[in-house]
Motif scaffolding. Structure first.
Motif, PDB file in Angstrom:
ATOM      1  N   LEU A 138       0.629  -0.983  -0.059  1.00 55.44           N
ATOM      2  CA  LEU A 138      -0.008   0.318   0.066  1.00 55.44           C
ATOM      3  C   LEU A 138       0.983   1.304  -0.043  1.00 55.44           C
ATOM      4  O   LEU A 138       0.372   2.255  -0.532  1.00 55.44           O
ATOM      5  CB  LEU A 138      -0.938   0.005   1.310  1.00 55.44           C
ATOM      6  N   ILE A 139       1.860   1.277   0.763  1.00 52.76           N
ATOM      7  CA  ILE A 139       2.887   2.453   0.779  1.00 52.76           C
ATOM      8  C   ILE A 139       3.506   2.636  -0.554  1.00 52.76           C
ATOM      9  O   ILE A 139       3.626   3.644  -1.105  1.00 52.76           O
ATOM     10  CB  ILE A 139       3.755   2.253   1.922  1.00 52.76           C
ATOM     11  N   GLY A 176       0.871   3.970  -2.906  1.00 55.80           N
ATOM     12  CA  GLY A 176       0.726   5.618  -2.652  1.00 55.80           C
ATOM     13  C   GLY A 176       2.032   6.340  -3.216  1.00 55.80           C
ATOM     14  O   GLY A 176       1.400   7.399  -3.772  1.00 55.80           O
ATOM     15  N   LEU A 201       1.932   6.589  -6.857  1.00 57.33           N
ATOM     16  CA  LEU A 201       0.787   7.657  -7.438  1.00 57.33           C
ATOM     17  C   LEU A 201       1.305   9.216  -7.552  1.00 57.33           C
ATOM     18  O   LEU A 201       0.667   9.826  -8.238  1.00 57.33           O
ATOM     19  CB  LEU A 201      -0.443   7.490  -6.610  1.00 57.33           C
TER      20      LEU A 201
END
Length: 55
Positions: free
Chosen positions: A47-48, A51, A54
């Protein structure tokens, strides 16, 4: 040094070692916990990374 090792031997005789079934249960708990945290941190890491990609 000899006195220390003799004292260690005496203390080790006092230790209450787990029986086979207890040891199996403890091992299952430890392995399950390690697997859970490995999966948890893998997901957090993904997830990190997602993120940051992005941005």
């Amino acid at each position: 040094m000899i006195k220390f090792l003799k004292n260690v031997g005496k203390e080790m005789k006092k230790v209450s070692w787990p029986k086979g079934k207890e040891l199996t249960n403890y091992t299952i708990v430890v392995v399950t916990t390690v697997v859970f945290f490995a999966i948890f941190f893998f997901i957090v890491d993904q997830l990190i990374s997602l993120g940051l990609n992005l941005l």
